[in-house]
Design a protein around this motif. Structure first.
Motif, PDB file in Angstrom:
ATOM      1  N   SER A   1       0.808  -1.220   0.000  1.00 46.79           N
ATOM      2  CA  SER A   1       0.000   0.000   0.000  1.00 46.79           C
ATOM      3  C   SER A   1       0.838   1.266   0.000  1.00 46.79           C
ATOM      4  N   GLY A   2       0.599   2.078  -1.027  1.00 51.30           N
ATOM      5  CA  GLY A   2       1.193   3.404  -1.101  1.00 51.30           C
ATOM      6  C   GLY A   2       0.176   4.478  -0.726  1.00 51.30           C
ATOM      7  N   LEU A   3      -0.931   4.059  -0.126  1.00 55.39           N
ATOM      8  CA  LEU A   3      -1.994   4.993   0.232  1.00 55.39           C
ATOM      9  C   LEU A   3      -1.575   5.902   1.379  1.00 55.39           C
ATOM     10  N   GLY A   4      -2.112   7.097   1.390  1.00 57.19           N
ATOM     11  CA  GLY A   4      -1.855   8.043   2.473  1.00 57.19           C
ATOM     12  C   GLY A   4      -2.832   7.830   3.617  1.00 57.19           C
ATOM     13  N   LEU A   5      -2.659   6.760   4.367  1.00 56.01           N
ATOM     14  CA  LEU A   5      -3.599   6.421   5.435  1.00 56.01           C
ATOM     15  C   LEU A   5      -3.690   7.493   6.514  1.00 56.01           C
ATOM     16  N   LEU A   6      -2.593   8.222   6.728  1.00 57.52           N
ATOM     17  CA  LEU A   6      -2.583   9.253   7.777  1.00 57.52           C
ATOM     18  C   LEU A   6      -3.610  10.357   7.528  1.00 57.52           C
ATOM     19  N   ILE A   7      -3.949  10.602   6.285  1.00 59.61           N
ATOM     20  CA  ILE A   7      -4.872  11.692   5.979  1.00 59.61           C
ATOM     21  C   ILE A   7      -6.298  11.193   5.743  1.00 59.61           C
ATOM     22  N   MET A   8      -6.527   9.897   5.951  1.00 50.21           N
ATOM     23  CA  MET A   8      -7.860   9.331   5.755  1.00 50.21           C
ATOM     24  C   MET A   8      -8.617   9.254   7.074  1.00 50.21           C
ATOM     25  N   PRO A   9      -9.943   9.351   7.014  1.00 50.18           N
ATOM     26  CA  PRO A   9     -10.738   9.158   8.225  1.00 50.18           C
ATOM     27  C   PRO A   9     -10.559   7.720   8.742  1.00 50.18           C
ATOM     28  N   PRO A  10     -10.607   7.525  10.057  1.00 51.14           N
ATOM     29  CA  PRO A  10     -10.419   6.184  10.628  1.00 51.14           C
ATOM     30  C   PRO A  10     -11.375   5.136  10.053  1.00 51.14           C
ATOM     31  N   GLU A  11     -12.603   5.525   9.735  1.00 57.90           N
ATOM     32  CA  GLU A  11     -13.578   4.566   9.181  1.00 57.90           C
ATOM     33  C   GLU A  11     -13.104   4.032   7.833  1.00 57.90           C
ATOM     34  N   LYS A  12     -12.510   4.911   7.025  1.00 55.16           N
ATOM     35  CA  LYS A  12     -12.038   4.481   5.706  1.00 55.16           C
ATOM     36  C   LYS A  12     -10.826   3.554   5.856  1.00 55.16           C
ATOM     37  N   VAL A  13      -9.923   3.878   6.759  1.00 52.10           N
ATOM     38  CA  VAL A  13      -8.752   3.016   7.009  1.00 52.10           C
ATOM     39  C   VAL A  13      -9.227   1.639   7.451  1.00 52.10           C
ATOM     40  N   THR A  14     -10.203   1.606   8.362  1.00 48.98           N
ATOM     41  CA  THR A  14     -10.755   0.335   8.847  1.00 48.98           C
ATOM     42  C   THR A  14     -11.349  -0.467   7.697  1.00 48.98           C
ATOM     43  N   THR A  15     -12.120   0.182   6.843  1.00 46.31           N
ATOM     44  CA  THR A  15     -12.750  -0.483   5.701  1.00 46.31           C
ATOM     45  C   THR A  15     -11.705  -1.071   4.759  1.00 46.31           C
ATOM     46  N   ILE A  16     -10.663  -0.309   4.463  1.00 45.68           N
ATOM     47  CA  ILE A  16      -9.614  -0.779   3.551  1.00 45.68           C
ATOM     48  C   ILE A  16      -8.893  -1.985   4.137  1.00 45.68           C
ATOM     49  N   LEU A  17      -8.476  -1.895   5.390  1.00 46.13           N
ATOM     50  CA  LEU A  17      -7.757  -3.008   6.014  1.00 46.13           C
ATOM     51  C   LEU A  17      -8.630  -4.243   6.144  1.00 46.13           C
ATOM     52  N   ASP A  18      -9.867  -4.070   6.572  1.00 50.77           N
ATOM     53  CA  ASP A  18     -10.782  -5.202   6.724  1.00 50.77           C
ATOM     54  C   ASP A  18     -10.955  -5.926   5.391  1.00 50.77           C
ATOM     55  N   ALA A  19     -11.170  -5.169   4.329  1.00 53.70           N
ATOM     56  CA  ALA A  19     -11.344  -5.775   3.001  1.00 53.70           C
ATOM     57  C   ALA A  19     -10.070  -6.460   2.526  1.00 53.70           C
ATOM     58  N   ALA A  20      -8.928  -5.811   2.728  1.00 52.81           N
ATOM     59  CA  ALA A  20      -7.651  -6.399   2.291  1.00 52.81           C
ATOM     60  C   ALA A  20      -7.410  -7.736   2.980  1.00 52.81           C
ATOM     61  N   PHE A  21      -7.707  -7.810   4.273  1.00 54.34           N
ATOM     62  CA  PHE A  21      -7.458  -9.049   5.004  1.00 54.34           C
ATOM     63  C   PHE A  21      -8.448 -10.147   4.648  1.00 54.34           C
ATOM     64  N   ARG A  22      -9.546  -9.819   4.012  1.00 53.58           N
ATOM     65  CA  ARG A  22     -10.462 -10.853   3.509  1.00 53.58           C
ATOM     66  C   ARG A  22      -9.835 -11.605   2.330  1.00 53.58           C
ATOM     67  N   TYR A  23      -8.944 -10.919   1.593  1.00 54.00           N
ATOM     68  CA  TYR A  23      -8.258 -11.542   0.457  1.00 54.00           C
ATOM     69  C   TYR A  23      -6.950 -12.216   0.862  1.00 54.00           C
ATOM     70  N   LEU A  24      -6.366 -11.780   1.973  1.00 53.85           N
ATOM     71  CA  LEU A  24      -5.064 -12.322   2.404  1.00 53.85           C
ATOM     72  C   LEU A  24      -5.214 -13.690   3.050  1.00 53.85           C
ATOM     73  N   ARG A  25      -4.395 -14.624   2.607  1.00 53.20           N
ATOM     74  CA  ARG A  25      -4.398 -15.952   3.221  1.00 53.20           C
ATOM     75  C   ARG A  25      -3.726 -15.885   4.593  1.00 53.20           C
ATOM     76  N   ALA A  26      -3.835 -16.962   5.364  1.00 52.67           N
ATOM     77  CA  ALA A  26      -3.176 -17.040   6.672  1.00 52.67           C
ATOM     78  C   ALA A  26      -1.682 -16.820   6.457  1.00 52.67           C
ATOM     79  N   GLY A  27      -1.090 -15.974   7.252  1.00 51.58           N
ATOM     80  CA  GLY A  27       0.339 -15.672   7.111  1.00 51.58           C
ATOM     81  C   GLY A  27       0.637 -14.555   6.124  1.00 51.58           C
ATOM     82  N   GLY A  28      -0.377 -14.092   5.379  1.00 49.59           N
ATOM     83  CA  GLY A  28      -0.177 -12.980   4.442  1.00 49.59           C
ATOM     84  C   GLY A  28      -0.041 -11.676   5.207  1.00 49.59           C
ATOM     85  N   ALA A  29       0.535 -10.669   4.556  1.00 53.14           N
ATOM     86  CA  ALA A  29       0.780  -9.401   5.245  1.00 53.14           C
ATOM     87  C   ALA A  29       0.422  -8.206   4.366  1.00 53.14           C
ATOM     88  N   PHE A  30       0.131  -7.112   5.044  1.00 52.98           N
ATOM     89  CA  PHE A  30      -0.191  -5.826   4.431  1.00 52.98           C
ATOM     90  C   PHE A  30       1.003  -4.917   4.703  1.00 52.98           C
TER      91      PHE A  30
END
Length: 192
Positions: free
Chosen positions: A115-144
């Motif tokens: 991720s090259g996203l500027g998470l620091l300037i995003m609202p916490p709800e959007k950061v939560t949504t992005i991470l939650d969705a990303a981890f739905r695609y990540l297998r066990a042991g995968g990383a963000f």
């Protein structure tokens, strides 16, 4: 870094500095740092906010095949550039917060999200949504993997706790404008 990378990036930043988190694309030192734990065996990789493709090129150097790359970019000015540079990759023009609405993969085969996203300037709800969705695609042991120009992890502890994630700094470099750090965000219980 070539003018072919700097000019479109700078123009996008001037048009919308709150969406494009840096004035210039990341340099080779941070690109190497960002991709150091990723190999050809990592499997599919999702890249959020690839911009001009600096991290994408570093992923290819690490052995990731173009057809294993899904590039999610919101800046319309970068889409044709990415499609030209990486014709074998899947390039999607969308906000990373929409990941949860898409069916990019069946199951959870993805080994890494870069991720090259500027998470620091995003609202916490959007950061939560992005991470939650990303981890739905990540297998066990995968990383963000997340770049930041701030002094600490750009994901608040409250968000990490809510999603049962942990973050660790895997390195920093002062050979970038601005200086940058990279964090690996992973599940606290990788086999859960």
């Amino acid at each position: 870094m070539s003018a072919a990378d700097i000019l479109p990036f700078f123009r996008a930043w001037v048009r919308n500095p709150l969406r494009v988190a840096a004035v210039a694309p990341s340099g080779p030192a941070v690109s190497s740092l960002m991709t150091q734990e990723i190999t050809a065996d990592t499997g599919p990789v999702i890249e959020l906010g690839p911009g001009t493709g600096v991290f994408t090129r570093a992923l290819l150097k690490r052995g990731v095949r173009q057809q294993d790359l899904t590039l999610v970019e919101y800046g319309s000015e970068f889409i044709p550039l990415l499609q030209r540079r990486f014709p074998g990759a899947r390039v999607l023009w969308m906000d990373a917060a929409w990941l949860w609405r898409e069916r990019l993969f069946e199951g959870a085969p993805v080994g890494a999200v870069v991720s090259g996203l500027g998470l620091l300037i995003m609202p916490p709800e959007k950061v939560t949504t992005i991470l939650d969705a990303a981890f739905r695609y990540l297998r066990a042991g995968g990383a963000f993997y997340q770049i930041t120009y701030g002094p600490r992890c750009p994901v608040a502890d409250a968000i990490l706790d809510r999603l049962d994630l942990q973050a660790s700094c895997i390195g920093q470099t002062f050979r970038n404008l601005p200086p940058a750090s990279v964090y690996r965000i992973s599940r606290r219980h990788p086999h859960a």
